[in-house]
Write an enzyme that holds these catalytic residues in place. Structure first.
Site, PDB file in Angstrom:
ATOM      1  N   PRO A 317     -29.225 -27.574 -38.205  1.00  0.00           N
ATOM      2  CA  PRO A 317     -30.323 -27.646 -37.225  1.00  0.00           C
ATOM      3  C   PRO A 317     -30.668 -29.058 -36.755  1.00  0.00           C
ATOM      4  O   PRO A 317     -31.764 -29.569 -37.020  1.00  0.00           O
ATOM      5  CB  PRO A 317     -31.483 -27.002 -37.982  1.00  0.00           C
ATOM      6  CG  PRO A 317     -31.215 -27.355 -39.409  1.00  0.00           C
ATOM      7  CD  PRO A 317     -29.716 -27.319 -39.567  1.00  0.00           C
ATOM      8  N   CYS A 318     -29.767 -29.674 -36.022  1.00  0.00           N
ATOM      9  CA  CYS A 318     -30.056 -31.004 -35.494  1.00  0.00           C
ATOM     10  C   CYS A 318     -31.185 -30.973 -34.473  1.00  0.00           C
ATOM     11  O   CYS A 318     -31.747 -32.015 -34.129  1.00  0.00           O
ATOM     12  CB  CYS A 318     -28.805 -31.643 -34.906  1.00  0.00           C
ATOM     13  SG  CYS A 318     -27.990 -30.677 -33.618  1.00  0.00           S
ATOM     14  N   HIS A 319     -31.526 -29.756 -33.987  1.00  0.00           N
ATOM     15  CA  HIS A 319     -32.658 -29.656 -33.056  1.00  0.00           C
ATOM     16  C   HIS A 319     -33.988 -29.933 -33.737  1.00  0.00           C
ATOM     17  O   HIS A 319     -34.998 -30.127 -33.063  1.00  0.00           O
ATOM     18  CB  HIS A 319     -32.687 -28.249 -32.415  1.00  0.00           C
ATOM     19  CG  HIS A 319     -32.805 -27.139 -33.404  1.00  0.00           C
ATOM     20  ND1 HIS A 319     -31.709 -26.573 -34.032  1.00  0.00           N
ATOM     21  CD2 HIS A 319     -33.901 -26.467 -33.885  1.00  0.00           C
ATOM     22  CE1 HIS A 319     -32.104 -25.602 -34.833  1.00  0.00           C
ATOM     23  NE2 HIS A 319     -33.430 -25.526 -34.776  1.00  0.00           N
TER      24      HIS A 319
END
Length: 354
Positions: A317-319
């Site tokens: 989850p780089c978001h």
């Protein structure tokens, strides 16, 4: 606002009823045709599963949809300001033109005035809108299958040497030395926020990316080189598994991603990805905090690069990374998707806490 839309079933009923009260406030994107309409559009209604609802034309176009020529959803905004009406007419007349500021100046218009007017009424600048309209023209009414990948990836680039050529070279035209080594399969997955390309071998998922990501051709090239395998279209168990998990993620009953992953990265990048996966659902972390968690507080830029190297969107989850001031920062799938995902995860976290 984007996250206060009524339930999709309510909006779909309004679409069937051609409810004019939603005009200018809610739009429907039809995945089977690639167009977006007013809910009052007189055209034949799409199936529920082919309907995606948006609160703004900008989000429709960012998602790859083009305006319907029958109900003309942008006409609602033409009357708001003369400069908007004038340039929308110009765009309709010359949809394939590569618009620039010089064109705006040549019409005796002030670029800054045009920029503010379009941001205020359309949600994006005129030049961004023109660029997205050119992309969207590559999305025709096509059946699901291999042609979807070709057409939608083609729409990702403005030039004729864009996505289609890149993907054809990377997937369709396998080099002689890789023939007979088709270990990887690719397939298209539909989500509420756009189509994603999944690539897997028999046991692991290697890639999951939104189709507009401009780095996708390079990612596929690296993947093919690293695995010494060609990539062909088809299905393997990890693709089926991640499709099922994504469905739960976007609806209900999600308990985490369990699809086995194939990760190719140096040790530091892997440590960043591990730290990303430790950020709880519904929460965010700054790049500086992420650097602290990896034991390298001075490596903020390296952390950002590791985020950018992530080939498994949503799963890693780089978001969930944001600026130190709380502002949203770059995301390969588009900032509107990053905002959507964060709000979606906040709702999921709140629901699981009750």
């Amino acid at each position: 606002m984007l996250f206060t839309l009524p339930d999709p079933k309510i909006l779909y009923q309004a679409l069937l009823d051609r409810d004019q009260s939603y005009d200018g406030h809610v739009f429907v994107g039809v995945t089977s045709t690639g167009i977006f309409c007013r809910l009052s559009c007189p055209a034949r209604k799409p199936k529920f599963e082919n309907s995606r609802f948006f609160d703004h034309p900008a989000t429709c176009m960012e998602a790859g949809f083009r305006p319907c020529q029958r109900c003309r959803p942008l006409d609602y905004f033409r009357g708001k300001e003369p400069v908007v009406a004038k340039l929308l007419d110009c765009l309709d007349a010359r949809p394939d033109h590569f618009w620039c500021e010089d064109d705006i100046i040549a019409m005796d218009l002030d670029p800054s005035t045009v920029r503010r007017a379009f941001k205020r009424h359309i949600g994006m600048t005129f030049l961004d809108m023109a660029r997205l309209r050119r992309k969207a023209r590559g999305l025709e009414s096509i059946a699901a299958g291999h042609s979807v990948i070709d057409a939608q990836l083609e729409a990702g680039y403005d030039s004729g040497s864009g996505f289609r050529e890149a993907i054809t070279q990377l997937i369709g035209d396998t080099p002689a030395q890789l023939k007979g080594r088709e270990l990887l399969k690719a397939d298209w997955l539909e989500t509420p926020i756009g189509s994603m390309l999944a690539v897997a071998d028999q046991h692991h998922l290697h890639l999951l990316e939104f189709f507009e990501r401009k780095g996708l051709p390079n990612e596929l090239k690296k993947l093919r080189q690293y695995t010494k395998s060609s990539i062909s279209f088809g299905r393997l168990p990890p693709i089926d598994q991640i499709e099922a998990e994504l469905k739960l993620y976007f609806t209900s009953g999600f308990t985490g991603f369990k699809t086995p992953l194939a990760l190719y990265a140096p040790a530091f990048t892997r440590s960043v990805w591990d730290a990303l996966q430790e950020i709880p659902l519904g929460q965010t972390c700054s790049y500086a905090e992420l650097a602290e968690r990896t034991g390298r507080p001075d490596a903020i830029r390296a952390v950002a690069n590791a985020n950018g190297a992530n080939q498994l969107s949503i799963i890693i989850p780089c978001h969930r990374t944001i600026g130190s001031d709380g502002a949203l920062t770059g995301y390969g799938g588009g900032l509107w998707r990053k905002r959507w995902l964060l709000e979606h995860e906040k709702r999921m976290a709140a629901q699981s806490a009750t």
